[in-house]
Write an enzyme that holds these catalytic residues in place. Structure first.
Site, short mmCIF file in Angstrom:
data_model
loop_
_atom_site.label_atom_id
_atom_site.label_comp_id
_atom_site.label_asym_id
_atom_site.label_seq_id
_atom_site.Cartn_x
_atom_site.Cartn_y
_atom_site.Cartn_z
N HIS A 119 -128.10 -14.54 -20.68
CA HIS A 119 -127.50 -15.49 -21.39
C HIS A 119 -127.29 -14.88 -22.64
O HIS A 119 -128.25 -14.24 -23.51
CB HIS A 119 -128.54 -16.67 -21.50
CG HIS A 119 -128.26 -17.73 -22.35
ND1 HIS A 119 -127.18 -18.67 -21.80
CD2 HIS A 119 -128.52 -18.00 -23.66
CE1 HIS A 119 -126.51 -19.59 -22.72
NE2 HIS A 119 -127.59 -19.23 -23.78
N LYS B 78 -102.83 -1.51 -16.80
CA LYS B 78 -103.84 -1.85 -17.69
C LYS B 78 -103.84 -1.52 -19.06
O LYS B 78 -104.30 -2.37 -20.03
CB LYS B 78 -105.25 -1.46 -17.06
CG LYS B 78 -105.79 -2.62 -16.13
CD LYS B 78 -105.20 -3.00 -14.79
CE LYS B 78 -104.16 -3.90 -14.72
NZ LYS B 78 -103.51 -3.97 -13.49
P1 NAI Z 1 -96.76 -9.58 -3.66
O1 NAI Z 1 -96.66 -9.36 -2.18
O2 NAI Z 1 -98.14 -9.60 -4.51
O3 NAI Z 1 -95.77 -10.48 -4.35
C1 NAI Z 1 -94.51 -10.53 -3.99
C2 NAI Z 1 -93.77 -12.02 -4.13
O4 NAI Z 1 -92.20 -11.93 -4.00
C3 NAI Z 1 -94.33 -12.93 -3.08
O5 NAI Z 1 -94.79 -14.08 -3.84
C4 NAI Z 1 -92.86 -13.52 -2.17
O6 NAI Z 1 -93.05 -14.60 -1.83
C5 NAI Z 1 -92.04 -13.09 -3.40
N1 NAI Z 1 -90.60 -12.67 -2.96
C6 NAI Z 1 -90.10 -11.95 -1.81
N2 NAI Z 1 -88.65 -11.91 -1.72
C7 NAI Z 1 -88.32 -12.79 -2.69
C8 NAI Z 1 -86.89 -13.15 -2.96
N3 NAI Z 1 -85.83 -12.79 -2.24
N4 NAI Z 1 -86.72 -14.02 -4.09
C9 NAI Z 1 -87.88 -14.63 -4.75
N5 NAI Z 1 -89.20 -14.12 -4.46
C10 NAI Z 1 -89.19 -13.44 -3.17
O7 NAI Z 1 -96.07 -8.16 -4.07
P2 NAI Z 1 -95.99 -7.25 -5.53
O8 NAI Z 1 -96.26 -8.15 -6.84
O9 NAI Z 1 -94.86 -6.61 -5.35
O10 NAI Z 1 -97.16 -6.02 -5.36
C11 NAI Z 1 -97.23 -5.31 -4.69
C12 NAI Z 1 -98.60 -4.60 -4.03
O11 NAI Z 1 -99.30 -4.13 -5.11
C13 NAI Z 1 -99.73 -5.91 -3.49
O12 NAI Z 1 -100.03 -5.43 -2.15
C14 NAI Z 1 -100.57 -6.02 -4.54
O13 NAI Z 1 -101.69 -6.53 -3.95
C15 NAI Z 1 -100.71 -4.70 -5.04
N6 NAI Z 1 -100.90 -4.72 -6.52
C16 NAI Z 1 -102.21 -5.34 -6.91
C17 NAI Z 1 -102.63 -5.47 -8.32
C18 NAI Z 1 -104.03 -5.74 -8.36
O14 NAI Z 1 -104.96 -5.94 -7.84
N7 NAI Z 1 -104.37 -6.32 -9.98
C19 NAI Z 1 -101.70 -5.13 -9.33
C20 NAI Z 1 -100.43 -4.97 -8.99
C21 NAI Z 1 -99.95 -4.65 -7.50
#
Ligand code: NAI
Length: 456
Positions: A442, A50
């Site tokens: 508002h 952030k």
């Molecule tokens: P994610 O699960 O959100 O996204 C991973 C993405 O990678 C998926 O869309 C998947 O289809 C893709 N993927 C998987 N294997 C692949 C491949 N070989 N080639 C291409 N694409 C592939 O995981 P992310 O972004 O790593 O986040 C991890 C965790 O951290 C999540 O649970 C998320 O909720 C949390 N997080 C939350 C945030 C927030 O609430 N603002 C900010 C950052 C992380």
């Protein structure tokens, strides 16, 4: 040997909040953290990202100031070293705040690696470095770590520093010329948003045919369009099959292609941390690598609880907070249970996305009788006054049978701040007719919810 009412393993959001609540309630509590208190969220996740994204927002404003009648000489640019230093300062301040809060609540903190040795007459024997303690109860909050699948070249290039995870990218002091992001999920999109703003050529390679995973389809399409406008390139339906030192190979429509880049971010999800600290010595059940918990955050072993990413349910810091409270309330004999259906989520891209509850698709998959309303954010005076790009929308999902809201999905400024108000309306099952009677300040962007309710 010192005996504690509760030993918490892991000092991230699940662990530190559990320890704080337990200490506050008078339980003799020990929390053991092997790295920094605050965990991934505070040190290398939610909070540091952030600070980065805020710098990008300021930069975007500066470079588009003329849209608002403000003249800025030349092109603004980012001092990445300053951004990283500022991030470190923010983290330091908040980590010391957490430690102070734990101290105030009489929690003992140990900065050491915990190891569960096994059951003993009084409870559980736990080592913290060289010291040994006994806990009548245990709360496991060891969190999660990035998934690093066996894609050829990935591990080697991670070690070589070409590939980064969320940890390394948030310490990057030099802006790369180009960046490939593997995975168009939350981490990938937030980093794509930041680095495209600061001038990096960003390509996101995503296996699915849409970005932002479970996000409402209409919203993820708008998010993709606005990021594309900032210069981010997307390769969707593209699976990364190999990683090289100058880019990634992916398969799309049966064809192998390569996208070159100076740096690579691996953000393809996270997995629970359940190995290496003696969990097996007390026989805690795992399912797909995560600790199995019930609605009170109990594991299969009496007096052993788990909260946060380690149970693999919803990997969000605010879920961990609530799970921690449920666990402590259960220990204290107070009736409480964890509910996962009204947990808001925010993607802090610019524009940001705030979502809660069912999407149109998920509701229909569950066979619910729903109606949806989707209106542009231009219905909000403040939104129009403050923005040049006006593609934000607010989409609500209404259960026809109960006449209540069951989902809300908004893309646009501040949505991450006011989505909790909609969560409350969903959680409390407020009738649509009663929502109509609420007074919104508002002009605010959150008035969009009222507008959408009246458009049903
Ligand atoms: P994610 O699960 O959100 O996204 C991973 C993405 O990678 C998926 O869309 C998947 O289809 C893709 N993927 C998987 N294997 C692949 C491949 N070989 N080639 C291409 N694409 C592939 O995981 P992310 O972004 O790593 O986040 C991890 C965790 O951290 C999540 O649970 C998320 O909720 C949390 N997080 C939350 C945030 C927030 O609430 N603002 C900010 C950052 C992380």
């Amino acid at each position: 040997m010192e005996i504690y009412d509760l030993i918490v393993i892991g000092g991230g959001p699940g662990g530190y909040l559990a320890a704080e609540r337990a200490g506050h309630a008078g339980l003799k509590t020990l929390v053991i953290e092997k790295r920094e208190f605050g965990g991934v969220c505070l040190n290398e996740g939610c909070v540091p990202s952030k600070t980065f994204l805020n710098s990008a927002k300021v930069l975007d404003y500066a470079n588009h100031a003329s849209n608002y009648g403000v003249n800025v000489e030349g092109k603004a640019n980012v001092d990445q070293k300053f951004v990283v230093n500022r991030k470190n300062g923010v983290v330091k301040m908040l980590v010391s705040g957490i430690k102070a809060q734990l101290k105030r609540n009489k929690v003992t903190m140990k900065n050491a690696e915990a190891f569960i040795e096994g059951k003993v007459a009084e409870g559980f024997s736990v080592k913290a470095g060289e010291e040994k303690f006994v806990g009548k109860r245990l709360l496991i909050a060891t969190g999660s770590m990035p998934v690093v699948p066996p894609i050829p070249g990935l591990k080697e290039n991670l070690q070589a520093g070409v590939v980064m995870t969320n940890r390394e990218i948030l310490d990057l002091e030099v802006i790369p010329k180009s960046l490939v992001v593997i995975g168009g999920g939350v981490i990938g999109l937030e980093m794509a948003s930041y680095f495209s703003s600061v001038g990096t050529e960003v390509t996101v390679v995503e296996m699915l045919n849409k970005i932002a995973g479970p996000t409402e389809n209409e919203i993820s399409a708008i998010l993709q369009k606005t990021l594309e406008r900032k210069g981010v390139k997307f390769c969707l339906g593209a699976k990364v099959t190999a990683v090289e030192k100058d880019g990634v190979i992916f398969e799309k429509d049966g064809k192998s292609q390569k996208v070159e880049a100076e740096k690579i971010l691996c953000s393809i999800g996270r997995r629970a941390v359940t190995q290496g600290f003696g969990l097996e010595n007390i026989g805690v059940n795992l399912e797909r690598g995560a600790i199995v918990t019930d609605e009170q955050m109990r594991t299969n072993v009496a007096n052993v609880y788990a909260a946060g990413d380690v149970n693999g349910k919803i990997m969000l810091a605010h879920t961990a907070y609530r799970e921690a409270e449920v666990a402590i309330n259960t220990i204290l004999g107070k009736k409480d249970r964890m509910q996962y259906n009204v947990i808001p989520s925010v993607i802090y891209t610019n524009p940001e996305v705030g979502s809660v509850g069912e999407t149109e698709e998920s509701a229909k998959q569950k066979g619910l009788d729903v109606k949806c309303v989707s209106i542009p954010l231009t219905y909000s005076g403040r939104y129009v006054a403050e923005n040049k790009e006006l593609d934000g929308i607010c989409k609500l999902v209404i259960n026809n049978k109960t006449n209540t809201l069951i989902g809300a999905h908004i893309i646009g400024s501040y949505s991450g701040e006011y989505i909790v108000a909609v969560s409350a309306l969903i959680d409390l099952e407020v009738d649509i007719e009663n929502i109509k009677k609420l007074v919104f300040p508002h002009p605010t962007v959150c008035e969009i919810v009222r507008e959408a309710i009246f458009s049903i």
